[in-house]
Design a protein around this motif. Structure first.
Motif, PDB file in Angstrom:
ATOM      1  N   GLY A   1       1.526  23.490 -45.838  1.00 22.78           N
ATOM      2  CA  GLY A   1       2.163  22.350 -46.469  1.00 22.78           C
ATOM      3  C   GLY A   1       1.342  21.769 -47.604  1.00 22.78           C
ATOM      4  N   THR A   2       0.004  21.798 -47.478  1.00 23.56           N
ATOM      5  CA  THR A   2      -0.855  21.265 -48.538  1.00 23.56           C
ATOM      6  C   THR A   2      -0.649  22.040 -49.828  1.00 23.56           C
ATOM      7  OG1 THR A   2      -2.513  20.544 -46.944  1.00 23.56           O
ATOM      8  CG2 THR A   2      -3.238  20.830 -49.210  1.00 23.56           C
ATOM      9  N   GLU A   3      -0.619  23.369 -49.722  1.00 22.25           N
ATOM     10  CA  GLU A   3      -0.412  24.207 -50.890  1.00 22.25           C
ATOM     11  C   GLU A   3       0.998  24.025 -51.455  1.00 22.25           C
ATOM     12  OE1 GLU A   3      -3.717  25.507 -48.529  1.00 22.25           O
ATOM     13  OE2 GLU A   3      -1.593  25.361 -47.934  1.00 22.25           O
ATOM     14  N   ARG A   4       1.957  23.867 -50.550  1.00 24.19           N
ATOM     15  CA  ARG A   4       3.349  23.711 -50.993  1.00 24.19           C
ATOM     16  C   ARG A   4       3.542  22.405 -51.764  1.00 24.19           C
ATOM     17  NH1 ARG A   4       8.029  26.266 -49.616  1.00 24.19           N
ATOM     18  NH2 ARG A   4       9.975  25.133 -49.893  1.00 24.19           N
TER      19      ARG A   4
ATOM     20  N   GLY B   1       5.059  26.207 -38.897  1.00 17.92           N
ATOM     21  CA  GLY B   1       3.688  25.746 -39.096  1.00 17.92           C
ATOM     22  C   GLY B   1       2.667  26.836 -38.848  1.00 17.92           C
ATOM     23  N   ARG B   2       1.420  26.548 -39.190  1.00 17.13           N
ATOM     24  CA  ARG B   2       0.332  27.484 -38.934  1.00 17.13           C
ATOM     25  C   ARG B   2       0.136  27.646 -37.427  1.00 17.13           C
ATOM     26  NH1 ARG B   2      -4.054  25.190 -39.969  1.00 17.13           N
ATOM     27  NH2 ARG B   2      -3.235  23.156 -40.601  1.00 17.13           N
TER      28      ARG B   2
ATOM     29  N   ASN C   1       2.076  31.811 -39.770  1.00 16.47           N
ATOM     30  CA  ASN C   1       0.972  32.736 -39.544  1.00 16.47           C
ATOM     31  C   ASN C   1      -0.212  31.953 -38.974  1.00 16.47           C
ATOM     32  OD1 ASN C   1       2.593  34.576 -40.946  1.00 16.47           O
ATOM     33  ND2 ASN C   1       1.510  34.249 -42.877  1.00 16.47           N
ATOM     34  N   GLY C   2      -1.164  32.650 -38.391  1.00 15.63           N
ATOM     35  CA  GLY C   2      -2.366  31.966 -37.941  1.00 15.63           C
ATOM     36  C   GLY C   2      -3.126  32.723 -36.888  1.00 15.63           C
ATOM     37  N   GLU C   3      -4.344  32.229 -36.621  1.00 17.41           N
ATOM     38  CA  GLU C   3      -5.262  32.941 -35.732  1.00 17.41           C
ATOM     39  C   GLU C   3      -4.820  32.939 -34.280  1.00 17.41           C
ATOM     40  OE1 GLU C   3      -7.184  28.787 -36.438  1.00 17.41           O
ATOM     41  OE2 GLU C   3      -6.027  30.250 -37.593  1.00 17.41           O
ATOM     42  N   ASP C   4      -3.886  32.068 -33.906  1.00 15.86           N
ATOM     43  CA  ASP C   4      -3.452  32.002 -32.499  1.00 15.86           C
ATOM     44  C   ASP C   4      -2.213  32.854 -32.216  1.00 15.86           C
ATOM     45  OD1 ASP C   4      -5.522  30.278 -32.074  1.00 15.86           O
ATOM     46  OD2 ASP C   4      -4.292  28.481 -31.809  1.00 15.86           O
TER      47      ASP C   4
ATOM     48  N   ALA D   1       5.225  33.653 -41.986  1.00 19.86           N
ATOM     49  CA  ALA D   1       5.448  32.642 -43.021  1.00 19.86           C
ATOM     50  C   ALA D   1       6.222  33.263 -44.170  1.00 19.86           C
ATOM     51  CB  ALA D   1       4.106  32.103 -43.521  1.00 19.86           C
ATOM     52  N   THR D   2       7.181  32.521 -44.687  1.00 15.19           N
ATOM     53  CA  THR D   2       8.089  33.058 -45.694  1.00 15.19           C
ATOM     54  C   THR D   2       8.403  32.027 -46.767  1.00 15.19           C
ATOM     55  OG1 THR D   2      10.338  33.921 -46.050  1.00 15.19           O
ATOM     56  CG2 THR D   2      10.040  32.397 -44.211  1.00 15.19           C
TER      57      THR D   2
END
Length: 353
Positions: free
Chosen positions: A21-24, A187-188, A219-222, A244-245
């Motif tokens: 969201g920050t990048e978006r 979300g991540r 996407n994310g590490e979990d 993520a899309t």
């Protein structure tokens, strides 16, 4: 911003290559300011890839290093590059208060005005961000918060603070039917976002609502841990994980309820997006964020933080009642007006003077 009153604005951010969201919201605001005749640049600390989100052709992207990532050891090389690349700017906006450790020192070398943009909340602490916030409070020209709670907390320490919400970042016609039996989360896939709690809740709900499905986009590490959890809980057949899309609107368009189980937030952009799409919302009332978007009983339900049983109860109330989903969804559309892109950009241009 008046014609002929062109400002040179820089956004300083770690990277634009992530799908968060920050990048978006940075991309959306940079594009919007370019449309009102600002000269806009995005200064990325690291060169980890192209922008995930589309940028206006007038927005210039600069990379301060050629490295894909870095550590505190890179502080002085990044700062030297930042000094060099901001001499011509009127404003530098640090996307995250932690970046005040870079932007505040610019005032020793350049005439650029410094804005610290708080993207989490004051309960998120650590040695670097605490130092950065102290520098921002003392020396930044402005601090922008995303929530009224953070505004009130900063206001106790400085008069240079203003609250500006994130704008709606998607363009789509709102949902008109609420018979798609789909619950959406975006979300991540990280501890912060609380998808482990969402799966626990879903395991309880799914016992009664076998005709519904849960879609989790991100996407994310979990990711693997969460997929393992769905299998342990016996709900794998009803849960779909989607990468993520950029085409997120199609998932909003085919959902009937939006859910958030974050442990902490700044101002969650996905709630703002889901609201503008006309979805009823349900979220944990964590320290900051959801209460700015969700009006309990109006456009959704705010659940006492981390009370999974209460969340399950209210979610089932929405899933059982299509007319309630429609009523709250329509009220989401009404409530989304305060997050309109035009009104948010106007507030930004008022401080960029």
């Amino acid at each position: 911003m008046k014609s002929g009153f062109m400002k040179k604005i820089g956004f300083f951010i770690n990277t634009l290559s992530k799908s968060g969201g920050t990048e978006r919201v940075t991309s959306v605001l940079a594009n919007a300011l370019a449309e009102v005749d600002c000269e806009v640049e995005v200064l990325c600390m690291f060169k980890s890839g192209e922008s995930f989100y589309k940028l206006d052709s007038r927005v210039v992207v600069r990379y301060l290093t050629e490295k894909p990532d870095g550590t505190l050891k890179d502080y002085f090389s990044v700062l030297r590059s930042l000094i060099k690349n901001t001499k011509h700017l009127d404003y530098i906006i640090g996307v995250g208060m932690d970046l005040c450790i870079f932007t505040v020192p610019l005032k020793l070398f350049n005439k650029v005005k410094v804005i610290g943009w708080e993207h989490f909340n004051l309960t998120v602490k650590g040695p670097v961000v605490s130092l950065a916030r102290h520098l921002g409070i003392r020396f930044a020209d402005r601090i922008v918060t995303l929530t009224q709670k953070d505004f009130s907390d900063y206001k106790k320490k400085t008069d240079k603070v203003v609250c500006i919400y994130n704008p709606t970042t998607i363009d789509m016609p709102p949902v008109t039917t609420y018979d798609n039996k789909t619950l959406l989360c975006v979300g991540r896939l990280t501890y912060q976002k609380g998808f482990d709690m969402m799966l626990d809740i879903w395991a309880e709900v799914y016992k009664k609502y076998h005709d519904w499905k849960l879609i989790i986009v991100g996407n994310g590490e979990d990711e693997e841990a969460l997929k393992d959890q769905t299998e342990r809980l016996g709900i794998g057949v009803s849960v779909e994980f989607v990468k993520a899309t950029k085409e997120i609107t199609k998932y909003y368009a085919t959902a009937s309820v939006y859910a958030m189980t974050s442990r902490y937030e700044g101002l969650p952009l996905v709630l703002i997006e889901a609201q503008s799409a006309g979805l009823p919302l349900i979220a944990f009332n964590c320290e900051t964020g959801p209460k700015e978007v969700v009006e309990d009983g109006y456009n959704g339900f705010l659940i006492p933080a981390f009370d999974k049983a209460a969340f399950s109860e209210k979610l089932q109330q929405l899933m059982a009642d299509e007319s309630l989903r429609e009523k709250m969804g329509k009220q989401s559309i009404i409530n989304s007006g305060k997050f309109s892109r035009n009104s948010i950009v106007k507030k930004w241009t008022e401080i960029l003077v």
